[in-house]
Design a protein around this motif. Structure first.
Motif, PDB file in Angstrom:
ATOM      1  N   CYS A 374      -6.904   5.969 -13.317  1.00  0.00           N
ATOM      2  CA  CYS A 374      -8.001   4.943 -13.090  1.00  0.00           C
ATOM      3  C   CYS A 374      -7.459   3.866 -12.664  1.00  0.00           C
ATOM      4  CB  CYS A 374      -8.350   5.070 -14.896  1.00  0.00           C
ATOM      5  SG  CYS A 374      -9.029   6.399 -15.710  1.00  0.00           S
ATOM      6  N   GLU A 375      -6.957   3.763 -11.198  1.00  0.00           N
ATOM      7  CA  GLU A 375      -6.608   2.492 -10.827  1.00  0.00           C
ATOM      8  C   GLU A 375      -7.835   1.504 -10.619  1.00  0.00           C
ATOM      9  OE1 GLU A 375      -4.292   3.047  -6.972  1.00  0.00           O
ATOM     10  OE2 GLU A 375      -4.884   1.052  -6.426  1.00  0.00           O
ATOM     11  N   THR A 376      -7.308   0.336 -10.791  1.00  0.00           N
ATOM     12  CA  THR A 376      -8.223  -0.774 -10.911  1.00  0.00           C
ATOM     13  C   THR A 376      -9.035  -0.667  -9.294  1.00  0.00           C
ATOM     14  OG1 THR A 376      -7.053  -2.237 -12.084  1.00  0.00           O
ATOM     15  CG2 THR A 376      -8.247  -3.492 -10.838  1.00  0.00           C
ATOM     16  N   CYS A 377      -8.180  -0.568  -8.322  1.00  0.00           N
ATOM     17  CA  CYS A 377      -8.729  -0.542  -6.931  1.00  0.00           C
ATOM     18  C   CYS A 377      -9.774   0.370  -6.938  1.00  0.00           C
ATOM     19  CB  CYS A 377      -7.760  -0.505  -5.975  1.00  0.00           C
ATOM     20  SG  CYS A 377      -6.617  -1.890  -5.737  1.00  0.00           S
ATOM     21  N   SER A 378      -9.626   1.566  -7.429  1.00  0.00           N
ATOM     22  CA  SER A 378     -10.649   2.942  -7.046  1.00  0.00           C
ATOM     23  C   SER A 378     -11.934   2.420  -8.133  1.00  0.00           C
ATOM     24  CB  SER A 378      -9.957   4.097  -7.363  1.00  0.00           C
ATOM     25  OG  SER A 378      -9.186   4.163  -8.589  1.00  0.00           O
ATOM     26  N   PHE A 422      -3.645  -5.225 -15.164  1.00  0.00           N
ATOM     27  CA  PHE A 422      -3.370  -3.765 -14.974  1.00  0.00           C
ATOM     28  C   PHE A 422      -3.560  -2.926 -13.508  1.00  0.00           C
ATOM     29  CE2 PHE A 422      -4.484  -2.819 -19.843  1.00  0.00           C
ATOM     30  CZ  PHE A 422      -2.871  -2.777 -20.058  1.00  0.00           C
ATOM     31  N   TYR A 423      -2.802  -1.847 -13.335  1.00  0.00           N
ATOM     32  CA  TYR A 423      -2.891  -1.017 -12.168  1.00  0.00           C
ATOM     33  C   TYR A 423      -3.574   0.114 -12.757  1.00  0.00           C
ATOM     34  CZ  TYR A 423      -1.447   1.890  -8.480  1.00  0.00           C
ATOM     35  OH  TYR A 423      -1.500   2.731  -7.385  1.00  0.00           O
ATOM     36  N   CYS A 424      -3.231   0.844 -13.687  1.00  0.00           N
ATOM     37  CA  CYS A 424      -3.825   1.861 -14.343  1.00  0.00           C
ATOM     38  C   CYS A 424      -4.775   1.349 -15.451  1.00  0.00           C
ATOM     39  CB  CYS A 424      -2.948   3.324 -14.815  1.00  0.00           C
ATOM     40  SG  CYS A 424      -2.230   3.753 -13.477  1.00  0.00           S
ATOM     41  N   TYR A 451       1.002  -4.083  -6.133  1.00  0.00           N
ATOM     42  CA  TYR A 451       0.300  -5.162  -6.280  1.00  0.00           C
ATOM     43  C   TYR A 451      -1.024  -5.209  -5.690  1.00  0.00           C
ATOM     44  CZ  TYR A 451      -0.169 -10.283  -8.106  1.00  0.00           C
ATOM     45  OH  TYR A 451      -0.431 -11.379  -8.722  1.00  0.00           O
ATOM     46  N   CYS A 452      -1.568  -4.068  -5.372  1.00  0.00           N
ATOM     47  CA  CYS A 452      -3.032  -3.896  -4.523  1.00  0.00           C
ATOM     48  C   CYS A 452      -3.970  -4.531  -5.789  1.00  0.00           C
ATOM     49  CB  CYS A 452      -3.492  -2.761  -4.221  1.00  0.00           C
ATOM     50  SG  CYS A 452      -2.832  -1.336  -5.460  1.00  0.00           S
ATOM     51  N   CYS A 453      -3.672  -4.228  -6.954  1.00  0.00           N
ATOM     52  CA  CYS A 453      -5.172  -4.347  -7.791  1.00  0.00           C
ATOM     53  C   CYS A 453      -5.172  -5.760  -8.277  1.00  0.00           C
ATOM     54  CB  CYS A 453      -4.457  -3.539  -9.065  1.00  0.00           C
ATOM     55  SG  CYS A 453      -4.691  -1.916  -8.947  1.00  0.00           S
ATOM     56  N   PRO A 454      -4.406  -6.566  -8.294  1.00  0.00           N
ATOM     57  CA  PRO A 454      -4.779  -8.058  -8.822  1.00  0.00           C
ATOM     58  C   PRO A 454      -5.564  -8.865  -7.757  1.00  0.00           C
ATOM     59  CG  PRO A 454      -2.321  -7.802  -9.381  1.00  0.00           C
ATOM     60  CD  PRO A 454      -3.041  -6.567  -8.699  1.00  0.00           C
TER      61      PRO A 454
END
Ligand code: ZN
Length: 714
Positions: A374-378, A422-424, A451-454
């Motif tokens: 459940c990655e933030t980016c996806s 969070f990442y996941c 650090y892709c998600c922030p």
């Protein structure tokens, strides 16, 4: 590989709707769509976040940046958090030597600083995403320091760019090293450069960043247009498709649109090699051509960006083979592969076609709560995709998914103070300090190994006012509720100005007031979420008939200044059950109120472990009271109820032995539905007082035991 200078789209030629079918040389496309030189420069400073203002195949258009302002309430607060905290905490992260992604790499690549580059391969792209967030905040605040901050970094990025337009702080001057390994994420990084540069140009009217982007796109065109077989397997991280279409929209250079078509057409054409590094696998959505695909596969972020890019391409070309594929894949995602929070990407495993997977869609009904990736980016990618599908189709089901993500698996990625991320975003946590992967963490962090998600959260929250409304020739569409003001023009130029007041999602009441008198009859299109059975609408106090859930209510009339529309969305607490094929969730329910998914959180500091160990089970007829608590977790509505512990559950089970449990018929291709208690169920509630909080607010009170899905006492 489709690189023979031909393309397969149908083209609508502007307002004339000239239809061309079949295969035409690229040159024809250029002649048909070319815009006189200089037009793009004249449009500096205008356009929407995703600028569909001239896209021939959208059913509704995004409104220009600046047309909408959050004024008060939930999203106004989140925007303020982004402005005051998130963009600065992301900047600190990108400057922190302990972090994985680094702004300073641009200075190193530019020769301004002597140091050794340290970072992930995708670091540059995340820096561009941060700049996009800064631009979107600047669009609202017009603070000079933000403008200067962007100028400073854009100048440095320019110095880091090679003279032919290539840019990667990792590959640097090593020409032989370019485009050798998809896993180096060059297209991800350069794709985000294109998007950020378009947004920066629209917000500031400046051309410096856009010039860099054009050089980059020209470089990519030089590499990919000739159709080199060895580059067919370059699908990794397809944010470049969105970037190229957006650059086409900004510059009207059809070459960039054609390049997006070439790259998407490359999918499934790779010679392969059985590993994600050289393509041809489900991991990179590269085993099957997109137009033939029937399900979501592979890396979930890449998948979402691919679908977004394909939707953008359809918006310009009208190639129905793309839209058909997206519809098939969407049906698969939402009926088989999406979490109740809107999150996507269950984790690692093997695809149905035998390819190794990681950070990926795992297959139908594989939705583990605790190990869910459940990655933030996806998750955000899922919202971006659904926002695009909505504008292509006018179908409210896409807005429902978009909203599901925004209030749940998008916002869960950022702490209540906007400082940590969070990442996941798993749906269950059981007190551990760390989880099944290094990206599953008990608490949010300020620096991280990826650090892709922030910056992904920051740019989404910063630009979300651009998602709230759309326009068409005689319609104003309202997708997101929250205090806001819109002053825009319909696509025929008719000015429309409306003010919205609401405490949504804590309160279901929404009031919209016209602030101008449009020169003709205009339809106000109000989104009635699928869950909002029984919603009511009044215009100037008179009830409107024919309002149905899961559709847009159409209120068409000659509006006058002060005309008032009142929408009441029922905010009763709902129990949700998952399709029985999700084995892990059998006999469990989730709790929702409005668009918000709730969770049971038992912080360690409050003795959470003891309560968890003693068990928490819900009666089928459990009742929850709701109360807004302005002092808790930034101000949230909490739910209070009673549950059974394990002993009580066991006693209850003895008493109700032989009673019927609820039926499992009629799922109608749904993954989640409202839970109906069985008639035989008694009224036993148990002795455990529980408080449920919005899922997005969990993990702000230290390490905890948390679950979205709660077992029923059966
Ligand atoms: Zn991410």
């Amino acid at each position: 590989m489709k690189s023979n200078g031909k393309c397969r789209y149908k083209i609508r030629g502007g307002q004339g709707h000239m239809m061309l079918h079949g295969r035409y040389p690229m040159g024809w496309l250029f002649v048909l769509l070319v815009i006189p030189a200089g037009v793009w420069a004249a449009e500096a400073g205008g356009g929407a976040l995703v600028d569909t203002s001239r896209s021939p195949h959208v059913r509704m258009r995004n409104v220009d940046l600046g047309a909408v302002r959050w004024t008060e309430g939930f999203w106004a607060q989140k925007f303020a958090l982004c402005r005051d905290s998130m963009i600065w905490s992301v900047e600190r992260g990108l400057l922190d030597p302990e972090n994985s992604e680094h702004l300073i790499n641009f200075k190193i690549a530019a020769g301004l600083v002597e140091a050794e580059r340290r970072s992930t391969a995708w670091s540059d792209g995340d820096c561009y995403k941060w700049l996009e967030a800064v631009a979107l905040v600047y669009e609202v605040t017009r603070e000079a320091r933000l403008d200067a901050l962007m100028d400073e970094w854009i100048e440095i990025i320019g110095k880091a760019q090679a003279s032919d337009g290539y840019i990667s702080t990792e590959i640097g001057d090593d020409r032989a090293g370019r485009l050798q390994m998809p896993h180096k994420h060059e297209l991800y990084c350069m794709g985000h450069l294109l998007t950020a540069a378009c947004v920066h140009h629209r917000v500031t009217g400046k051309d410096a960043f856009l010039r860099l982007a054009r050089k980059t796109a020209d470089y990519l065109e030089g590499e990919f247009r000739p159709g080199r077989v060895e580059l067919a397997h370059f699908p990794w991280n397809p944010s470049v498709y969105m970037g190229l279409v957006e650059l086409y929209r900004t510059t009207r250079e059809v070459r960039y649109l054609e390049l997006a078509e070439i790259l998407i057409g490359n999918r499934g054409q790779s010679p392969g090699g059985g590993d994600h590094r050289n393509g041809g696998t489900d991991q990179t959505q590269d085993r099957v051509p997109l137009r033939k695909e029937t399900q979501a596969v592979g890396h979930a972020v890449c998948a979402m960006y691919l679908y977004c890019g394909a939707a953008d391409l359809f918006a310009e070309t009208g190639d129905v083979t793309l839209l058909d594929a997206l519809r098939r894949i969407w049906a698969n995602v939402t009926s088989r592969q999406m979490y109740v929070t809107g999150a996507v990407g269950a984790g690692g495993g093997v695809s149905v076609r035998g390819d190794p997977l990681h950070e990926a869609f795992l297959g139908d009904y594989e939705l583990p709560s605790r190990s869910g990736y459940c990655e933030t980016c996806s998750n955000i990618g899922n919202a971006m995709w659904n926002w695009r599908m909505l504008s292509l189709t006018e179908d409210a089901k896409y807005a429902d998914v978009m909203e599901r993500v925004l209030y749940n698996s998008m916002l869960s990625a950022v702490s209540i103070d906007g400082e940590r991320f969070f990442y996941c975003n798993p749906l269950k946590w059981t007190g551990e300090a760390s989880g099944p992967t290094k990206h599953h963490t008990a608490e949010r962090w300020s620096v991280h190994s990826c650090y892709c998600c922030p910056p992904q959260v920051a740019r989404t929250v910063a630009g979300l006012s651009g998602w709230a409304y759309s326009v068409s020739a005689d319609e104003l569409w309202v997708h997101l509720y929250g205090g806001s003001r819109i002053a825009t023009q319909l696509t025929d130029g008719t000015p429309v100005s409306v003010e919205q007041e609401s405490r949504y999602p804590w309160d279901g009441r929404v009031v919209l007031t016209f602030r101008n008198r449009p020169a003709k009859a205009v339809a106000l299109k109000l989104r009635i979420p699928r869950w909002a059975e029984g919603a009511t609408v009044k215009v100037n106090g008179r009830k409107v008939e024919g309002v149905s859930a899961g559709a847009y209510a159409t209120l068409r009339r000659r509006w006058s200044v002060g005309d008032r529309v009142e929408l009441e969305l029922p905010m009763a607490v709902r129990l949700i059950e998952a399709h029985p094929n999700v084995r892990e969730l059998r006999g469990a329910v989730a709790v929702m109120r409005g668009p918000v998914v709730y969770c049971l959180e038992l912080p360690e500091k409050q003795g959470g472990k003891r309560v968890w160990d003693e068990g928490v089970f819900l009666a089928e007829k459990v009742r929850f009271g709701s109360r807004f608590n302005g002092k808790l977790l930034g101000g949230v509505t909490v739910l209070h109820g009673r549950a059974m512990n394990t002993k009580e559950r066991d006693r209850f089970r003895e008493q109700r032995r032989g009673a019927l449990v609820s039926g499992d018929s009629d799922w109608a291709n749904r993954l989640y539905r409202r839970f109906e208690p069985s008639a035989a169920e008694g009224a036993a509630m148990g002795s455990v007082d529980i408080e449920l909080i919005p899922y997005f607010a969990w993990a702000n009170r230290g390490v905890s035991w948390m679950t979205v899905w709660m077992p029923l006492a059966r």
